[in-house]
Structure formats: structure tokens, C-alpha cells
Design a protein around this motif. Sequence first.
Motif, mmCIF file in Angstrom:
data_model
loop_
_atom_site.group_PDB
_atom_site.id
_atom_site.type_symbol
_atom_site.label_atom_id
_atom_site.label_comp_id
_atom_site.label_asym_id
_atom_site.label_seq_id
_atom_site.Cartn_x
_atom_site.Cartn_y
_atom_site.Cartn_z
ATOM 1 N N ARG A 216 0.986 -1.179 0.000
ATOM 2 C CA ARG A 216 0.013 0.078 0.085
ATOM 3 C C ARG A 216 1.011 1.102 -0.080
ATOM 4 N NH1 ARG A 216 -5.184 1.891 1.648
ATOM 5 N NH2 ARG A 216 -5.782 0.306 0.218
ATOM 6 N N ILE A 217 1.068 1.960 -0.993
ATOM 7 C CA ILE A 217 1.822 3.134 -1.395
ATOM 8 C C ILE A 217 0.968 4.372 -1.443
ATOM 9 C CG2 ILE A 217 3.658 4.085 -2.707
ATOM 10 C CD1 ILE A 217 4.151 1.379 -3.967
ATOM 11 N N ASP A 305 -2.516 0.133 -4.495
ATOM 12 C CA ASP A 305 -2.259 -1.237 -3.994
ATOM 13 C C ASP A 305 -1.530 -1.990 -5.131
ATOM 14 O OD1 ASP A 305 -3.646 -0.675 -1.667
ATOM 15 O OD2 ASP A 305 -5.251 -1.767 -2.060
ATOM 16 N N VAL A 306 -0.440 -2.537 -4.724
ATOM 17 C CA VAL A 306 0.538 -3.270 -5.805
ATOM 18 C C VAL A 306 0.632 -4.491 -5.189
ATOM 19 C CG1 VAL A 306 2.792 -3.100 -7.187
ATOM 20 C CG2 VAL A 306 1.372 -0.834 -6.315
ATOM 21 N N ALA A 307 0.444 -5.794 -6.212
ATOM 22 C CA ALA A 307 0.664 -6.960 -5.820
ATOM 23 C C ALA A 307 2.116 -7.558 -6.434
ATOM 24 C CB ALA A 307 -0.329 -8.070 -6.541
ATOM 25 N N GLY A 312 6.172 -10.414 -11.915
ATOM 26 C CA GLY A 312 6.291 -8.958 -11.819
ATOM 27 C C GLY A 312 5.055 -8.270 -10.943
ATOM 28 N N PRO A 313 5.307 -7.003 -10.769
ATOM 29 C CA PRO A 313 4.234 -6.238 -9.839
ATOM 30 C C PRO A 313 3.190 -5.953 -10.711
ATOM 31 C CG PRO A 313 6.280 -4.955 -10.328
ATOM 32 C CD PRO A 313 6.650 -6.140 -10.887
ATOM 33 N N LEU A 314 1.943 -5.922 -10.063
ATOM 34 C CA LEU A 314 0.791 -5.575 -11.009
ATOM 35 C C LEU A 314 -0.138 -4.482 -9.948
ATOM 36 C CD1 LEU A 314 -0.394 -8.944 -12.076
ATOM 37 C CD2 LEU A 314 0.614 -7.322 -13.452
ATOM 38 N N LEU A 315 -0.707 -3.457 -10.562
ATOM 39 C CA LEU A 315 -1.584 -2.589 -9.832
ATOM 40 C C LEU A 315 -2.757 -3.269 -9.710
ATOM 41 C CD1 LEU A 315 -0.993 0.874 -11.549
ATOM 42 C CD2 LEU A 315 -0.608 0.431 -9.270
#
Length: 348
Positions: A216-217, A305-307, A312-315
Motif C-alpha cells: 500500500r503506497i 495497492d500493488v501485488a 512482476g508487480p501489478l496494480l
Amino acid sequence: MFSGHPAWKRLAAKSAMALLWPIGSLTTAIRCGLEQKAAPSRILDAWLLAVHYNIPPLEYFLYKLWLPERRARLDDYLYWTENTSSLMVLNRAAGWCPGPCPVSDKQLFDTFCTRLGLRAPSLLAVWNSGQQEEGGSVPRRDLWLKPARTKSGIGAERWIWVDGTYRRRDRVLQRSQMEAHIAGHSRTHGKTLVQTVVKANKEHIPYVGETPLCARIVTGRRHDGSVEIIAAAVVWPRPGSEVTQGGDMALIETSSGRICEIHEATQTSASRGLEGKILPDWQYVLAVVRKGHTNLPHYVFLGWDVAFGDDGPLLLETNSGWGSLHLQMMTGRPIADTAFASIAAEYV
């Protein structure tokens, strides 16, 4: 929060709050104090701060506001009672007006990500009021059902494709039954998105299992359009849960992506192995959330929220009501110590 309502409604709301706040805060102070095994004098102190300064008793105990150095900075914290209304006032000052947008509608968020070239989970289908609006037949793969407009993980479901059936806990559905289930889900929870399931990064599985770590950014957008990182935390579901709401968490060192001490984890917890590790592609993630917020100019602050999946990372989504409680609790410092205060001041 009632500024757009008639005067009589505003008066009724203020009267109700004035009458109920002393009673509600007293019962909350007693409950929280007993949970913390606090002395009666401290419970009384929490209630008096609630009555005189609107300090929620829960946060009194979480932030340890009886400590002199913290008590002297009561006005530097952002309390849950102020969170929604304060952020809304700032957004209105930035030009926000009611209406569908990528922040309030997860289907529009998917379109938003596609338009900007931001990576997000694949959208397989959309159902609404029992009818399919987009997509084809139910695919033979793991599925994630997510209501388009609910919050806090309400209505979210993960179904695993095993041996020709969809499984979730003790339930087993055939493909035809899954289609009927999704239709019923959309009647109960409103517009429902059917998405791919994000699998955990292989390096994280030994510590937290198959569900991916999510960050959570919180970002803040200044008047000149520049976007700053306010704070970040990483969170993952507790055993038996599918969603990160109420999960375990740790702060993230925003400059490097390093995971800090796990909050409230036991010394023998497997998740302790995450401490000190660097989240993959962290600088890319920061660039992505900055780009996203740059294209949502009518929101002063957003929580992204980024998984961190195996590909790789996903929004996942962005939120206008991102909550400050855990960020302040884990740091032991008020949010005024971040760029939040100077950014908010530009819109006041």
C-alpha cells in the motif's frame, strides 16, 4: 461530511454526534483499556481526550498518547474520525466532483491502466445484476471475483481450478455452476469483475505462502503537479484469509523498497524471513504510482495497492480513503512528519 445536505440534516447529524460521542467514546475507552490492561486512570484520560479534543480512544492506545512527547503533538496525527472528511475537503479544493472514475470503479481502473500502459491483472469478464456484460465463457483457470465498487475486500473470492472443477475452501463447482455463481454474486454485490489470480513471487512463498505480498503506497500530488511518496507498507493475508484486509504487515523503506520489521509477528514466525529483503522492481513500482497519480489530478492523496506476483508487480487498485492508522502506529510518529502536512497545506 454532510456539507452537501440540507440545513436540517446537518443540524440533526451534529446533534446526534454531540449526544452520542461522549457515551460512545466512554464505552470504547473502557473496551480498549481492558484489552490493553490499562489502569483506570489511563482509561479516564483516554475518555477525557475524546470529549475535549475528539481523540478516538482506540488511537489513544495505539499511538500511546499518554507519553509526554506524543501528547504534545496531538494535532499532528490524522485520526480516523477526520480521515474521510479531511481528504474529501482537500480533493474538492483540487477540483474533484462526484461521478464515476478509476478511483471509485475498479472496471474503470482497469481501463485507466490499459490506457496508460500500466500493468494490472487481466480482466476476463464483467457481470452486472445477474447478466454478463463483457467477456466470454468461464475459462478453465484460477479466478478472482471482485466487486467493482466495494471496499475492504468485501465480496472478493478466489477460486482455484483443480481437476476440472473450481474450488474455494469446502465448495466445489462445475463450470456451469460457476457461471451461475458469478451471476448470483453480481446480484448480491453489484457489478463483478472476473480477473486472473495473481500468484506469489517465488522468493516470497516460503515466508507467506501462495498469496502475493501487496504494497500500500500513499502518494501526494502538489499544486505544481509533482507527485511525492508519503509512506508505504507491505501486507499479506493471515492464515485462512484470501484478502489482505486485517492481515500482517510491515513498513517499507520508501527509497529502497526494503521491508522493515514485521509488525506484531512472533519471533518464530516464518514471515520474519522477509525482514530486510528488497521488494522486486521497487523503483519501477514508484514510477508507476507516480504516473498514475499524475493522471488523476483531482485527488490530492491516493493509496495504491500493488501485488508482487510471480510475473512482476501489478496494480490492483487505488483508493481515495487509504487510512493512516497503521502507518502512524507502526512508525510511532504522526503523519505530519511526512510530506503529507506540506502538501495538504497547499490546498487549504
